[in-house]
Motif scaffolding. Structure first.
Motif, short mmCIF file in Angstrom:
data_model
loop_
_atom_site.label_atom_id
_atom_site.label_comp_id
_atom_site.label_asym_id
_atom_site.label_seq_id
_atom_site.Cartn_x
_atom_site.Cartn_y
_atom_site.Cartn_z
N THR A 88 19.86 -74.10 -13.35
CA THR A 88 19.74 -74.60 -12.18
C THR A 88 19.88 -73.28 -11.17
N PRO A 89 19.63 -73.44 -10.03
CA PRO A 89 18.59 -74.24 -9.29
C PRO A 89 17.21 -73.75 -9.60
N SER A 90 16.61 -74.62 -8.68
CA SER A 90 14.82 -74.27 -8.61
C SER A 90 14.46 -74.55 -9.96
N THR A 91 14.64 -75.70 -10.59
CA THR A 91 14.09 -76.06 -11.94
C THR A 91 13.68 -77.37 -11.94
N SER A 92 12.95 -77.80 -12.84
CA SER A 92 12.53 -79.30 -13.12
C SER A 92 13.86 -79.93 -13.72
N PHE A 93 15.18 -79.52 -14.07
CA PHE A 93 16.28 -79.94 -14.41
C PHE A 93 17.04 -80.47 -13.11
N ASP A 94 16.76 -79.96 -11.89
CA ASP A 94 17.52 -79.96 -10.96
C ASP A 94 16.96 -81.03 -9.68
N TRP A 95 17.93 -81.47 -9.05
CA TRP A 95 17.46 -82.26 -7.71
C TRP A 95 17.29 -81.30 -6.79
N ASN A 96 17.80 -80.14 -6.80
CA ASN A 96 17.35 -79.07 -5.83
C ASN A 96 17.92 -79.18 -4.31
N TYR A 97 19.14 -79.80 -4.42
CA TYR A 97 19.60 -80.12 -3.01
C TYR A 97 20.38 -78.90 -2.31
N THR A 98 20.20 -78.99 -1.17
CA THR A 98 20.70 -77.79 -0.42
C THR A 98 21.74 -78.67 0.79
#
Length: 602
Positions: A88-98
């Motif tokens: 993480t972040p910015s991967t397919s495993f992450d919700w990629n919240y901010t």
């Protein structure tokens, strides 16, 4: 809203006849529209619940997970311990919240990684296995009014979960942990560091020369974590041990479990009522914003284990939350529970780095493709070497402010008691930061400094009425004067640590970013610029006594003023734990599974 009938869909689909595996990628593969239990979220807690409930072959369990499988393309980054930084972040495993802009961070919005994969954040975190103090659990018991959450009562569940293994290099671990406080027959694999570093002896020698401030602790998982000790990680046989690998894999081998991935729960649906309390045992879900909505029903319970972000979001989308906020988004209120999404806490941290007189730090490995390839080759062949080790360091320390601290006199003590830490140090053999770019050359020593007893409270709020839109996440990092001053004291403590004699020939000078972090104001400016979340959100669905009008769940984790709905994840904690919280979440889930079984005993 109209639903596509699962029974019709199943009848039309050849998949219903040909799919026998329990891991499903389409609602068309579901074997039924009714289950005994529906678990929302295959994260740290959800996988435990699915495993324990399905131990009874007569019980049918469905798990719905928004994320992908923890295996397949690209999954090495979550299975190989050393590659955790790529998860993480910015991967397919992450919700990629901010987050929303953080006042305590000079208005910065920061990345807020959460696992969107089987195993949830236990599949992408830095694998620290730290249980917290006995005070944390005893305070949980007091707040909930249930002695079953006390340290004495929860410790058997902790031991039940764990299977402690020898380290990857097989070295003698005498003096590095206390076997008497560990489990050796559970599901979750834990171990000690299996690859030595040049800083190990310096860290332990510092506990000797400055033993009053930095005492050695044989085993911080004994319930008394204060001091410096060897890090224990959720690693076994050279690979990450997550709730997916430890618990869900076993459950997937049972015919009474279905796990539907890449599918998002959009809301819960009322299926009846008991007096004035709605029964919410229907679950609506979809695989895309515009795709068809499907529905299943839980005959006994729905268990929300979607985490500290997902659980309050689903509750609010289902009409459970603050009525004014729901009405603003035209969501009909079924139960007015204003604490849903409120009270959020997290651990803010900042990385301090120094230039090191050493060419054997992880920096050299990361800067030399030939060395990196050789280490990976060793791992592929034997599951040993640095790739089998937690890259976040071999030691960790937990500390309290002095009893006569002006901060405590002014603000009081926010911890659960004298065994609980105010701040944490993580000792890193190389340059480490979530907010700074690693230099292309040079060697470094880092100490990650975290405020683990913050007083700030934040929130999770809906941005829209769609489950496919991220909510507004406000952890309120460094949002109080106490939190800012606590981090200042913690940073000054880290500077005293590296000023000790064992570091005299090792530390050359501070890294350029922290050169001016020598005064209270300088440290505050440094933290405002570089601090961020250590990724430990809790308390968005807090527990309280059954008689309390505040809170979201009661002592049995049942949602208040609702029937058929329970929350089992980190969101129920009424305060942030003085630890990396995954071990505490496993403990909560183990006991919750027994509570659920007891509630539905025939």
């Amino acid at each position: 809203m109209a639903f596509m009938k699962l029974s019709k869909l199943l009848a039309l689909s050849f998949l219903s006849k040909e799919i026998s595996a329990s891991l499903l990628t389409s609602p068309a593969q579901l074997k039924s529209a009714e289950y005994d239990f529906v678990v929302v979220g295959a994260g740290t807690a959800g996988c435990v619940i699915a495993n324990r409930l399905s131990e009874d072959p007569q019980v049918r369990v469905l798990v719905i997970e928004a994320g992908r499988s923890n295996t397949g393309d690209g999954a090495d980054v979550i299975q190989i311990p050393f590659l955790v930084g790529d998860a993480t972040p910015s991967t397919s495993f992450d919700w990629n919240y901010t987050t929303v802009p953080q006042q305590g961070l000079a208005g910065r919005s920061v990345a807020f990684p959460r696992g969107r994969v089987l195993g949830g954040s236990s599949s992408v975190n830095f694998m620290y296995y730290t249980r917290g103090s006995s005070d944390d659990f005893d305070r949980l018991a007091r707040v909930s009014g249930d002695d079953g959450w006390s340290w004495k009562k929860i410790l058997p569940y902790i031991l039940k979960t764990e299977k402690h293994l020898p380290p990857a290099d097989g070295h003698n671990t005498t003096g590095q942990f206390n076997p008497a406080v560990h489990g050796f027959n559970g599901h979750l694999l834990t171990t000690l560091p299996g690859f030595p570093s040049d800083i190990d002896d310096r860290v332990t020698k510092t506990t000797e020369v400055l033993k009053d401030e930095f005492p050695f602790n044989l085993d911080m998982n004994s319930g008394t974590p204060l001091g410096v000790g060897w890090l224990q990680s959720t690693i076994g046989n050279g690979a990450r041990s997550s709730s997916a690998t430890a618990f869900l894999t076993e459950a997937l081998g049972r015919p009474n479990v279905d796990v539907l991935i890449e599918t998002q729960v959009t809301r819960l649906i009322q299926t009846g009522h008991t007096g004035s309390a709605p029964i919410l045992q229907g679950v609506e879900f979809a695989q895309s914003r515009s795709g068809p909505r499907f529905k299943v029903t839980a005959q006994k319970e729905v268990i929300l284990s979607a985490g500290s972000i997902g659980t309050p979001q689903i509750l609010m989308l289902s009409g459970i939350g603050d009525q004014k906020e729901l009405e603003a988004l035209k969501i009909p209120t079924s139960v007015h529970l204003p604490d849903v999404g409120k009270n959020m806490q997290d651990h803010p941290f900042v990385a301090m780095q120094w230039i090191a007189n050493d060419n054997q730090t992880q920096d050299t490995l990361n800067q030399r493709p030939d060395l990196f390839a050789a280490a990976q080759k060793e791992y592929d062949a034997t599951h040993t070497g640095i790739f089998a080790n937690n890259p976040a360091g071999n030691h960790i320390g937990w500390f309290r402010l002095p009893d006569d601290s002006p901060l405590l006199k002014q603000f009081g003590d926010p911890t659960g008691g004298p065994h609980s830490p105010h701040f944490e140090m993580m000792y890193e053999n190389g340059f480490f930061s979530f907010t700074q770019t690693a230099p292309p050359t040079g060697n470094f020593f880092s100490i990650l400094v975290a405020a683990v007893a913050p007083t700030a409270r934040g929130s999770v709020k809906l941005a829209t009425s769609s489950a496919f839109d991220h909510p507004l996440i406000d952890p309120n990092l460094l949002g109080t004067e106490f939190d800012q001053s606590l981090l200042v004291e913690a940073v000054k403590s880290s500077q005293r640590f590296v000023a000790a004699s064992p570091w005299k020939d090792y530390i050359i000078k501070p890294f350029v970013d922290s050169v001016n972090a020598t005064t209270d104001e300088g440290i505050k400016e440094y933290a405002a610029k570089f601090a961020t979340t250590i990724r430990h959100p809790v308390s968005t669905s807090i527990i309280s006594k059954e008689s309390d009008k505040t809170g979201v769940v009661g002592p049995q984790l049942l949602v208040k003023n609702v029937k058929g709905l329970r929350v089992v994840d980190a969101s129920i904690w009424p305060f942030v734990v003085g630890a990396h919280p995954q071990a505490a979440v496993y403990a909560i889930a183990e006991r919750a599974a027994d509570l659920i079984k007891a509630a539905h005993k025939k």
